[in-house]
Write a protein that holds these residues in place. Structure first.
Motif, PDB file in Angstrom:
ATOM      1  N   LEU A  78       0.870  -1.171   0.000  1.00 10.22           N
ATOM      2  CA  LEU A  78       0.000   0.000   0.000  1.00 10.22           C
ATOM      3  C   LEU A  78       0.909   1.224   0.000  1.00 10.22           C
ATOM      4  CD1 LEU A  78      -3.044   0.744   0.169  1.00 10.22           C
ATOM      5  CD2 LEU A  78      -2.663   1.157   2.593  1.00 10.22           C
ATOM      6  N   TYR A  79       0.977   1.918  -1.114  1.00  6.53           N
ATOM      7  CA  TYR A  79       1.797   3.126  -1.249  1.00  6.53           C
ATOM      8  C   TYR A  79       0.862   4.321  -1.331  1.00  6.53           C
ATOM      9  CZ  TYR A  79       6.020   0.395  -2.475  1.00  6.53           C
ATOM     10  OH  TYR A  79       7.089  -0.460  -2.477  1.00  6.53           O
ATOM     11  N   TRP A  80       0.937   5.200  -0.377  1.00  8.25           N
ATOM     12  CA  TRP A  80       0.098   6.391  -0.343  1.00  8.25           C
ATOM     13  C   TRP A  80      -1.366   6.046  -0.556  1.00  8.25           C
ATOM     14  CZ3 TRP A  80       1.594  10.617   1.912  1.00  8.25           C
ATOM     15  CH2 TRP A  80       2.960  10.844   2.038  1.00  8.25           C
ATOM     16  N   TYR A  81      -1.800   4.966   0.094  1.00  5.87           N
ATOM     17  CA  TYR A  81      -3.205   4.549   0.133  1.00  5.87           C
ATOM     18  C   TYR A  81      -3.711   4.054  -1.217  1.00  5.87           C
ATOM     19  CZ  TYR A  81      -2.266   6.917   4.393  1.00  5.87           C
ATOM     20  OH  TYR A  81      -1.649   7.301   5.558  1.00  5.87           O
ATOM     21  N   GLY A  82      -2.809   3.565  -2.027  1.00  4.28           N
ATOM     22  CA  GLY A  82      -3.175   2.979  -3.303  1.00  4.28           C
ATOM     23  C   GLY A  82      -2.217   1.859  -3.668  1.00  4.28           C
ATOM     24  N   MET A  83      -2.493   1.187  -4.780  1.00 10.99           N
ATOM     25  CA  MET A  83      -1.556   0.170  -5.259  1.00 10.99           C
ATOM     26  C   MET A  83      -0.269   0.851  -5.700  1.00 10.99           C
ATOM     27  SD  MET A  83      -3.072  -0.952  -8.999  1.00 10.99           S
ATOM     28  CE  MET A  83      -4.784  -1.004  -8.543  1.00 10.99           C
ATOM     29  N   SER A  84       0.782   0.091  -5.824  1.00 10.54           N
ATOM     30  CA  SER A  84       2.076   0.653  -6.222  1.00 10.54           C
ATOM     31  C   SER A  84       1.988   1.268  -7.616  1.00 10.54           C
ATOM     32  CB  SER A  84       3.149  -0.432  -6.214  1.00 10.54           C
ATOM     33  OG  SER A  84       2.955  -1.329  -7.294  1.00 10.54           O
ATOM     34  N   GLY A  85       2.843   2.228  -7.878  1.00 12.09           N
ATOM     35  CA  GLY A  85       2.899   2.862  -9.193  1.00 12.09           C
ATOM     36  C   GLY A  85       3.207   1.865 -10.291  1.00 12.09           C
ATOM     37  N   GLN A  86       4.090   0.901 -10.007  1.00  8.62           N
ATOM     38  CA  GLN A  86       4.446  -0.104 -11.010  1.00  8.62           C
ATOM     39  C   GLN A  86       3.208  -0.900 -11.441  1.00  8.62           C
ATOM     40  OE1 GLN A  86       6.176   0.498  -8.217  1.00  8.62           O
ATOM     41  NE2 GLN A  86       8.335   0.075  -8.470  1.00  8.62           N
ATOM     42  N   PHE A 115      -6.880 -12.896  -7.555  1.00  7.44           N
ATOM     43  CA  PHE A 115      -6.709 -12.794  -6.107  1.00  7.44           C
ATOM     44  C   PHE A 115      -5.825 -11.584  -5.840  1.00  7.44           C
ATOM     45  CE2 PHE A 115      -4.665 -13.657  -2.055  1.00  7.44           C
ATOM     46  CZ  PHE A 115      -5.737 -14.063  -1.276  1.00  7.44           C
ATOM     47  N   PHE A 116      -6.036 -10.962  -4.678  1.00  7.50           N
ATOM     48  CA  PHE A 116      -5.324  -9.719  -4.370  1.00  7.50           C
ATOM     49  C   PHE A 116      -4.676  -9.799  -2.999  1.00  7.50           C
ATOM     50  CE2 PHE A 116      -9.219  -9.079  -6.742  1.00  7.50           C
ATOM     51  CZ  PHE A 116      -8.661  -8.727  -7.963  1.00  7.50           C
ATOM     52  N   LEU A 117      -3.445  -9.344  -2.925  1.00  5.86           N
ATOM     53  CA  LEU A 117      -2.695  -9.295  -1.684  1.00  5.86           C
ATOM     54  C   LEU A 117      -2.160  -7.880  -1.523  1.00  5.86           C
ATOM     55  CD1 LEU A 117      -0.282 -11.884  -0.262  1.00  5.86           C
ATOM     56  CD2 LEU A 117       0.562  -9.567  -0.592  1.00  5.86           C
ATOM     57  N   VAL A 118      -2.422  -7.281  -0.364  1.00  7.92           N
ATOM     58  CA  VAL A 118      -1.965  -5.918  -0.075  1.00  7.92           C
ATOM     59  C   VAL A 118      -1.286  -5.928   1.280  1.00  7.92           C
ATOM     60  CG1 VAL A 118      -2.651  -3.511   0.247  1.00  7.92           C
ATOM     61  CG2 VAL A 118      -3.908  -4.944  -1.373  1.00  7.92           C
ATOM     62  N   GLN A 123      -2.944   0.880  10.401  1.00 11.77           N
ATOM     63  CA  GLN A 123      -4.365   0.533  10.242  1.00 11.77           C
ATOM     64  C   GLN A 123      -4.666  -0.108   8.882  1.00 11.77           C
ATOM     65  OE1 GLN A 123      -7.020   3.778  11.412  1.00 11.77           O
ATOM     66  NE2 GLN A 123      -5.324   4.696  12.552  1.00 11.77           N
ATOM     67  N   ILE A 124      -3.816  -1.023   8.497  1.00 18.96           N
ATOM     68  CA  ILE A 124      -3.870  -1.591   7.147  1.00 18.96           C
ATOM     69  C   ILE A 124      -5.191  -2.283   6.824  1.00 18.96           C
ATOM     70  CG2 ILE A 124      -2.743  -3.768   7.795  1.00 18.96           C
ATOM     71  CD1 ILE A 124      -2.366  -1.847   4.474  1.00 18.96           C
ATOM     72  N   HIS A 125      -5.824  -2.908   7.802  1.00 19.06           N
ATOM     73  CA  HIS A 125      -7.065  -3.635   7.504  1.00 19.06           C
ATOM     74  C   HIS A 125      -8.220  -2.697   7.177  1.00 19.06           C
ATOM     75  CE1 HIS A 125      -5.519  -7.620   8.203  1.00 19.06           C
ATOM     76  NE2 HIS A 125      -4.804  -7.086   9.176  1.00 19.06           N
ATOM     77  N   ARG A 126      -8.085  -1.454   7.507  1.00 20.27           N
ATOM     78  CA  ARG A 126      -9.075  -0.436   7.122  1.00 20.27           C
ATOM     79  C   ARG A 126      -8.590   0.323   5.889  1.00 20.27           C
ATOM     80  NH1 ARG A 126      -9.817   4.970   8.206  1.00 20.27           N
ATOM     81  NH2 ARG A 126      -8.143   5.058   9.723  1.00 20.27           N
ATOM     82  N   LYS A 127      -7.341   0.716   5.896  1.00 17.61           N
ATOM     83  CA  LYS A 127      -6.829   1.588   4.837  1.00 17.61           C
ATOM     84  C   LYS A 127      -6.559   0.878   3.510  1.00 17.61           C
ATOM     85  CE  LYS A 127      -5.088   5.058   8.006  1.00 17.61           C
ATOM     86  NZ  LYS A 127      -3.924   5.802   8.492  1.00 17.61           N
ATOM     87  N   ALA A 128      -6.461  -0.438   3.520  1.00 12.24           N
ATOM     88  CA  ALA A 128      -6.265  -1.181   2.265  1.00 12.24           C
ATOM     89  C   ALA A 128      -7.579  -1.465   1.552  1.00 12.24           C
ATOM     90  CB  ALA A 128      -5.530  -2.489   2.531  1.00 12.24           C
ATOM     91  N   LEU A 129      -8.688  -1.296   2.236  1.00 10.10           N
ATOM     92  CA  LEU A 129      -9.983  -1.650   1.630  1.00 10.10           C
ATOM     93  C   LEU A 129     -10.309  -0.874   0.351  1.00 10.10           C
ATOM     94  CD1 LEU A 129     -12.167  -2.326   4.791  1.00 10.10           C
ATOM     95  CD2 LEU A 129     -11.105  -3.987   3.232  1.00 10.10           C
ATOM     96  N   PRO A 130      -9.972   0.423   0.245  1.00 11.92           N
ATOM     97  CA  PRO A 130     -10.227   1.095  -1.038  1.00 11.92           C
ATOM     98  C   PRO A 130      -9.454   0.479  -2.213  1.00 11.92           C
ATOM     99  CG  PRO A 130      -9.994   2.726   0.685  1.00 11.92           C
ATOM    100  CD  PRO A 130      -9.592   1.394   1.281  1.00 11.92           C
ATOM    101  N   VAL A 131      -8.257  -0.033  -1.960  1.00  9.15           N
ATOM    102  CA  VAL A 131      -7.487  -0.683  -3.025  1.00  9.15           C
ATOM    103  C   VAL A 131      -8.159  -2.003  -3.409  1.00  9.15           C
ATOM    104  CG1 VAL A 131      -5.273  -1.712  -3.657  1.00  9.15           C
ATOM    105  CG2 VAL A 131      -5.332   0.383  -2.332  1.00  9.15           C
ATOM    106  N   ILE A 132      -8.601  -2.747  -2.412  1.00  9.77           N
ATOM    107  CA  ILE A 132      -9.314  -3.992  -2.694  1.00  9.77           C
ATOM    108  C   ILE A 132     -10.570  -3.678  -3.512  1.00  9.77           C
ATOM    109  CG2 ILE A 132     -10.574  -5.928  -1.659  1.00  9.77           C
ATOM    110  CD1 ILE A 132      -7.461  -6.049  -1.344  1.00  9.77           C
TER     111      ILE A 132
END
Length: 183
Positions: A78-86, A115-118, A123-132
């Protein structure tokens, strides 16, 4: 069934890669580390009559790997609340592939599962949800069947091994993928 792992981490053997390896222990998969490839950003030419111009980079060789596999495994920190730039850069280029006359990306992707892994910190379990959620919207658009996701907590290198929840969930998913890929 063949699995392709798209690792979007910029760090060699970082937390994303460690959790991916743990989850996929004994699971046959082809791994693409996007940090090892040169993929130029998209120049949006979707609405031009001539379509997209050819781009001299590694994108086409990687999208061919995507087309050859049935199950797509996207792993990203999770980079800046999103998926990586790459990883985002690679997925953005799918717009170009949607106009490619050599293959039908939309039809091909409709035959795939994902399948997705972040992995991240605070607070990753909350902040990764928008990426999911973003991954699920991508699946919806291309009719890819999402299988699920795993979120892990780790910031400093190697810290992921302290996340008991992610390690326990990865055992469940490991068995799921072992069963799925082995018949």
């Amino acid at each position: 069934m063949k699995m392709l792992v798209m690792n979007g981490s910029s760090r060699n053997h970082g937390n994303t890669e460690i959790l991916t390896e743990h989850l996929l222990t004994g699971v046959p998969a082809y791994h693409v580390h996007l940090r090892e490839h040169h993929i130029k950003p998209i120049v949006d030419q979707r609405h031009e009559d001539s379509g997209f111009h050819d781009v001299d980079d590694d994108y086409e060789s990687i999208i061919q790997k995507v087309l050859e596999h049935d199950l797509l495994f996207f792993a990203t920190p999770l980079y800046w609340y999103g998926m990586s730039g790459q990883l985002k850069n690679f997925i953005d280029r799918w717009s170009q592939s949607l106009r490619n006359k050599n293959y039908d990306l939309r039809s091909a992707m409709a035959q795939k599962e994902a399948f997705f892994l972040v992995v991240g910190g605070d607070q990753i379990h909350r902040k990764a949800l928008p990426v999911i959620e973003q991954f699920y919207y991508i699946c919806d658009f291309l009719h890819i069947k999402p299988l699920g996701y795993l979120i892990g907590q780790g910031t400093k290198p190697g810290e992921i091994i302290k996340d008991r929840r992610a390690l326990a969930e990865s055992k469940y998913w490991n068995k799921f993928f072992q069963d799925k890929l082995n018949g």
